[in-house]
Scaffold this motif. Structure first.
Motif, mmCIF file in Angstrom:
data_model
loop_
_atom_site.group_PDB
_atom_site.id
_atom_site.type_symbol
_atom_site.label_atom_id
_atom_site.label_comp_id
_atom_site.label_asym_id
_atom_site.label_seq_id
_atom_site.Cartn_x
_atom_site.Cartn_y
_atom_site.Cartn_z
ATOM 1 N N ASN A 25 0.815 -1.218 0.000
ATOM 2 C CA ASN A 25 0.000 0.000 0.000
ATOM 3 C C ASN A 25 0.846 1.265 0.000
ATOM 4 O OD1 ASN A 25 -2.468 -1.146 -0.302
ATOM 5 N ND2 ASN A 25 -3.122 -0.895 1.801
ATOM 6 N N SER A 38 -3.882 -3.159 -1.653
ATOM 7 C CA SER A 38 -5.256 -3.605 -1.480
ATOM 8 C C SER A 38 -6.077 -2.880 -2.550
ATOM 9 C CB SER A 38 -5.755 -3.292 -0.075
ATOM 10 O OG SER A 38 -5.602 -1.930 0.218
ATOM 11 N N SER A 39 -7.104 -3.527 -3.025
ATOM 12 C CA SER A 39 -7.872 -2.975 -4.137
ATOM 13 C C SER A 39 -9.072 -2.192 -3.643
ATOM 14 C CB SER A 39 -8.337 -4.111 -5.049
ATOM 15 O OG SER A 39 -9.136 -3.608 -6.097
ATOM 16 N N GLU A 40 -9.465 -1.209 -4.429
ATOM 17 C CA GLU A 40 -10.659 -0.425 -4.119
ATOM 18 C C GLU A 40 -11.926 -1.253 -4.282
ATOM 19 O OE1 GLU A 40 -10.499 2.939 -6.705
ATOM 20 O OE2 GLU A 40 -8.718 3.736 -5.750
ATOM 21 N N SER A 41 -11.830 -2.321 -5.074
ATOM 22 C CA SER A 41 -12.982 -3.181 -5.293
ATOM 23 C C SER A 41 -13.322 -3.935 -4.019
ATOM 24 C CB SER A 41 -12.684 -4.189 -6.400
ATOM 25 O OG SER A 41 -12.369 -3.530 -7.591
ATOM 26 N N PRO A 58 -9.796 -9.034 -4.181
ATOM 27 C CA PRO A 58 -8.967 -8.409 -5.221
ATOM 28 C C PRO A 58 -7.744 -7.719 -4.614
ATOM 29 C CG PRO A 58 -10.951 -7.114 -4.853
ATOM 30 C CD PRO A 58 -11.028 -8.305 -3.938
ATOM 31 N N PHE A 59 -6.649 -7.730 -5.365
ATOM 32 C CA PHE A 59 -5.450 -6.981 -4.989
ATOM 33 C C PHE A 59 -4.731 -6.584 -6.269
ATOM 34 C CE2 PHE A 59 -4.102 -11.378 -5.211
ATOM 35 C CZ PHE A 59 -2.830 -11.346 -5.752
ATOM 36 N N VAL A 60 -3.791 -5.664 -6.137
ATOM 37 C CA VAL A 60 -3.081 -5.117 -7.294
ATOM 38 C C VAL A 60 -1.587 -5.261 -7.067
ATOM 39 C CG1 VAL A 60 -2.625 -3.000 -8.612
ATOM 40 C CG2 VAL A 60 -4.935 -3.467 -7.762
ATOM 41 N N SER A 62 1.827 -3.624 -8.540
ATOM 42 C CA SER A 62 2.342 -2.523 -9.364
ATOM 43 C C SER A 62 3.852 -2.627 -9.469
ATOM 44 C CB SER A 62 1.988 -1.169 -8.750
ATOM 45 O OG SER A 62 0.598 -0.994 -8.740
ATOM 46 N N GLN A 131 0.503 -2.024 -13.909
ATOM 47 C CA GLN A 131 -0.407 -2.496 -12.870
ATOM 48 C C GLN A 131 -1.097 -3.773 -13.315
ATOM 49 O OE1 GLN A 131 -2.919 0.353 -10.721
ATOM 50 N NE2 GLN A 131 -4.665 -0.921 -11.302
ATOM 51 N N ASN A 133 -3.996 -6.407 -12.098
ATOM 52 C CA ASN A 133 -5.110 -6.646 -11.185
ATOM 53 C C ASN A 133 -5.275 -8.149 -10.975
ATOM 54 O OD1 ASN A 133 -5.963 -3.859 -10.946
ATOM 55 N ND2 ASN A 133 -6.569 -4.040 -13.082
ATOM 56 N N THR A 135 -6.783 -11.515 -8.168
ATOM 57 C CA THR A 135 -7.689 -11.944 -7.109
ATOM 58 C C THR A 135 -7.151 -13.221 -6.479
ATOM 59 O OG1 THR A 135 -9.051 -13.235 -8.644
ATOM 60 C CG2 THR A 135 -9.793 -10.989 -8.152
#
Length: 143
Positions: A25, A38-41, A58-60, A62, A131, A133, A135
């Motif tokens: 993060n 951590s994802s906004e979803s 979900p996670f990202v 980068s 990036q 995306n 899960t």
């Protein structure tokens, strides 16, 4: 250990192209840095009669890479590195090599949402963020 700690530890220990440090993060905008975000979803949660839950979180990931505004191999190499990560994640799912999330959690799937990373360019610093995306789907047993 929480889900994100387990996930970052698994990535650091298993994916060889991650430098010695994996940010969580937080993004340090220097070539070669990688972050898990951590994802906004919202997570998807399905609750069963016995109290267990099937969670899709979900996670990202980068990756910060050098960017060149001229015609060069730099951008192709950076995209290739991001694509290698996507391929690696898909391979881990095929062989069921998953992070250990604790005694009451069984990972069922780790997936990449897109086949090509999203790219943002920072023209000031000649950097790009690739990036990916992702899960992770796991069964959290009541217990």
């Amino acid at each position: 250990m929480n889900i994100y700690e387990s996930l970052t530890k698994w990535l650091t220990n298993n994916y060889s192209d991650i430098n010695d440090w994996l940010y969580f993060n937080a993004e340090k905008h220097e070539d070669g840095n990688t972050s898990v975000m951590s994802s906004e979803s919202n997570a998807s949660v399905e609750t069963f009669i016995d109290g267990s839950k099937l969670i899709t979180l979900p996670f990202v990931v980068s990756m910060i890479k050098e960017y060149d505004f001229e015609q060069s191999e730099t951008n192709l190499n950076s995209m290739s590195e991001a694509q290698n990560f996507i391929d690696w994640m898909q391979q881990q799912d095929l062989i069921s090599n998953y992070p250990q999330l604790g005694d009451n959690c069984i990972v069922e799937e780790i997936a990449v949402s897109d086949t090509v990373p999203t790219v943002w360019v920072n023209q000031t610093d000649n950097l790009a963020k690739y990036q990916v995306n992702c899960t992770i789907k796991y069964l959290e047993q009541k217990g």
